[in-house]
Design a protein around this motif. Structure first.
Motif, PDB file in Angstrom:
ATOM      1  N   GLU A   1     -14.877  -0.898  47.012  1.00 42.78           N
ATOM      2  CA  GLU A   1     -14.607  -2.439  46.703  1.00 42.78           C
ATOM      3  C   GLU A   1     -13.352  -2.454  45.876  1.00 42.78           C
ATOM      4  N   ARG A   2     -12.501  -3.487  46.144  1.00 42.26           N
ATOM      5  CA  ARG A   2     -11.371  -3.808  45.357  1.00 42.26           C
ATOM      6  C   ARG A   2     -11.776  -3.913  43.850  1.00 42.26           C
ATOM      7  N   GLU A   3     -11.074  -3.136  42.929  1.00 42.92           N
ATOM      8  CA  GLU A   3     -11.374  -3.306  41.490  1.00 42.92           C
ATOM      9  C   GLU A   3      -9.963  -3.706  40.649  1.00 42.92           C
ATOM     10  N   PHE A   4     -10.179  -4.175  39.535  1.00 40.04           N
ATOM     11  CA  PHE A   4      -9.475  -4.593  38.372  1.00 40.04           C
ATOM     12  C   PHE A   4      -8.809  -3.357  37.924  1.00 40.04           C
ATOM     13  N   VAL A   5      -7.427  -3.448  37.744  1.00 45.18           N
ATOM     14  CA  VAL A   5      -6.628  -2.265  36.985  1.00 45.18           C
ATOM     15  C   VAL A   5      -5.922  -2.776  35.711  1.00 45.18           C
ATOM     16  N   ALA A   6      -5.368  -3.827  36.003  1.00 41.32           N
ATOM     17  CA  ALA A   6      -4.507  -4.249  34.535  1.00 41.32           C
ATOM     18  C   ALA A   6      -4.056  -5.677  34.774  1.00 41.32           C
ATOM     19  N   ALA A   7      -3.558  -6.413  33.713  1.00 47.17           N
ATOM     20  CA  ALA A   7      -3.166  -7.692  33.897  1.00 47.17           C
ATOM     21  C   ALA A   7      -2.276  -7.981  32.451  1.00 47.17           C
ATOM     22  N   LEU A   8      -1.377  -8.995  32.609  1.00 50.96           N
ATOM     23  CA  LEU A   8      -0.544  -9.375  31.510  1.00 50.96           C
ATOM     24  C   LEU A   8      -0.694 -10.843  31.939  1.00 50.96           C
ATOM     25  N   ARG A   9      -0.632 -11.358  30.568  1.00 49.41           N
ATOM     26  CA  ARG A   9      -0.805 -13.107  30.512  1.00 49.41           C
ATOM     27  C   ARG A   9       0.610 -13.148  29.997  1.00 49.41           C
ATOM     28  N   TRP A  10       1.725 -14.016  30.999  1.00 51.14           N
ATOM     29  CA  TRP A  10       3.109 -14.285  30.852  1.00 51.14           C
ATOM     30  C   TRP A  10       3.277 -14.834  29.452  1.00 51.14           C
ATOM     31  N   HIS A  11       2.575 -15.726  28.937  1.00 51.73           N
ATOM     32  CA  HIS A  11       2.610 -16.513  27.807  1.00 51.73           C
ATOM     33  C   HIS A  11       1.793 -15.640  26.968  1.00 51.73           C
ATOM     34  N   GLY A  12       2.707 -15.130  25.689  1.00 50.14           N
ATOM     35  CA  GLY A  12       2.007 -14.297  24.954  1.00 50.14           C
ATOM     36  C   GLY A  12       2.056 -12.800  25.140  1.00 50.14           C
ATOM     37  N   GLY A  13       2.037 -12.542  26.111  1.00 53.45           N
ATOM     38  CA  GLY A  13       2.152 -11.045  26.643  1.00 53.45           C
ATOM     39  C   GLY A  13       0.818 -10.199  26.483  1.00 53.45           C
ATOM     40  N   SER A  14      -0.080 -10.940  26.285  1.00 57.71           N
ATOM     41  CA  SER A  14      -1.473  -9.989  26.200  1.00 57.71           C
ATOM     42  C   SER A  14      -1.489  -9.153  27.423  1.00 57.71           C
ATOM     43  N   THR A  15      -2.285  -7.998  27.154  1.00 57.37           N
ATOM     44  CA  THR A  15      -2.481  -7.232  28.068  1.00 57.37           C
ATOM     45  C   THR A  15      -3.899  -6.669  28.180  1.00 57.37           C
ATOM     46  N   TYR A  16      -4.280  -6.336  29.285  1.00 59.75           N
ATOM     47  CA  TYR A  16      -5.756  -5.999  29.719  1.00 59.75           C
ATOM     48  C   TYR A  16      -6.005  -4.765  30.649  1.00 59.75           C
ATOM     49  N   TYR A  17      -6.627  -3.938  30.437  1.00 62.33           N
ATOM     50  CA  TYR A  17      -6.972  -2.702  31.311  1.00 62.33           C
ATOM     51  C   TYR A  17      -8.350  -2.276  31.669  1.00 62.33           C
ATOM     52  N   SER A  18      -8.325  -1.898  32.832  1.00 67.47           N
ATOM     53  CA  SER A  18      -9.692  -1.017  32.983  1.00 67.47           C
ATOM     54  C   SER A  18      -9.957   0.008  32.266  1.00 67.47           C
ATOM     55  N   ASP A  19     -11.068   0.464  31.962  1.00 63.40           N
ATOM     56  CA  ASP A  19     -11.383   1.785  31.305  1.00 63.40           C
ATOM     57  C   ASP A  19     -10.903   2.909  31.881  1.00 63.40           C
ATOM     58  N   SER A  20     -10.761   3.022  32.927  1.00 64.81           N
ATOM     59  CA  SER A  20     -10.469   4.213  33.937  1.00 64.81           C
ATOM     60  C   SER A  20      -9.189   4.388  33.852  1.00 64.81           C
ATOM     61  N   VAL A  21      -8.174   3.176  33.475  1.00 61.21           N
ATOM     62  CA  VAL A  21      -6.760   3.482  33.380  1.00 61.21           C
ATOM     63  C   VAL A  21      -6.272   3.424  31.994  1.00 61.21           C
ATOM     64  N   LYS A  22      -7.043   2.979  31.165  1.00 56.51           N
ATOM     65  CA  LYS A  22      -6.720   2.738  29.814  1.00 56.51           C
ATOM     66  C   LYS A  22      -5.846   3.960  28.959  1.00 56.51           C
ATOM     67  N   GLY A  23      -4.868   3.788  28.476  1.00 57.18           N
ATOM     68  CA  GLY A  23      -4.279   4.939  27.999  1.00 57.18           C
ATOM     69  C   GLY A  23      -3.106   5.727  29.029  1.00 57.18           C
ATOM     70  N   ARG A  24      -3.318   5.483  30.223  1.00 57.53           N
ATOM     71  CA  ARG A  24      -2.680   6.301  31.292  1.00 57.53           C
ATOM     72  C   ARG A  24      -1.591   5.081  31.822  1.00 57.53           C
ATOM     73  N   PHE A  25      -2.295   3.923  32.037  1.00 53.15           N
ATOM     74  CA  PHE A  25      -1.214   2.948  32.739  1.00 53.15           C
ATOM     75  C   PHE A  25      -0.705   1.950  31.776  1.00 53.15           C
ATOM     76  N   THR A  26       0.502   1.482  32.140  1.00 54.85           N
ATOM     77  CA  THR A  26       1.113   0.325  31.247  1.00 54.85           C
ATOM     78  C   THR A  26       1.623  -0.639  31.865  1.00 54.85           C
ATOM     79  N   ILE A  27       1.109  -2.056  32.039  1.00 49.96           N
ATOM     80  CA  ILE A  27       1.815  -3.172  32.545  1.00 49.96           C
ATOM     81  C   ILE A  27       2.765  -3.863  31.860  1.00 49.96           C
TER      82      ILE A  27
END
Length: 125
Positions: A44-70
């Protein structure tokens, strides 16, 4: 209506890096949350990362945290997904999405109204 185009996918060996880009046309990311999702073969399609343009908050899945950067550019036209230390399990088609997702919904694909066509990432062992 904003349209999204991803680029930067390819075939790499485990441990390598890739940077995916998501470019908007017909609008900007300025009022959106930008997300990256992926669909691996047979999964299934899964979430990887997200960035809220206002404020710049970022979010990552546990599987990519520390390796991927949005990240984003200042012109609010392009978003990036820097992928380091890639693993074979990162092999998937990666999709960029934009929408009105908020903190509680950034991991939900239904919170995004606009999607790109995807770019394929293959990581060999």
């Amino acid at each position: 209506q904003v349209q999204l185009v991803e680029s930067g996918g390819g075939l790499v060996q485990a441990g390598a890096s890739l940077r995916l880009s998501c470019t908007a046309s017909g609008g900007t990311f300025r009022s959106y949350t930008v997300g990256w999702f992926r669909r691996a073969p047979g999964k299934e399609r899964e979430f990887v990362a997200a960035l809220r343009w206002h404020g710049g908050s970022t979010y990552y899945s546990d599987s990519v945290k520390g390796r991927f950067t949005i990240s984003r550019d200042t012109a609010a036209i392009t978003a990036f997904l820097q992928m380091d230390n890639l693993k074979p399990e990162d092999t998937a088609v990666y999709y960029c999405a934009a929408g009105g997702a908020i903190t509680s919904t950034v991991r939900q694909s239904g919170a995004y109204a606009h999607w790109g066509q995807g770019t394929r990432v293959t990581v060999s062992s």
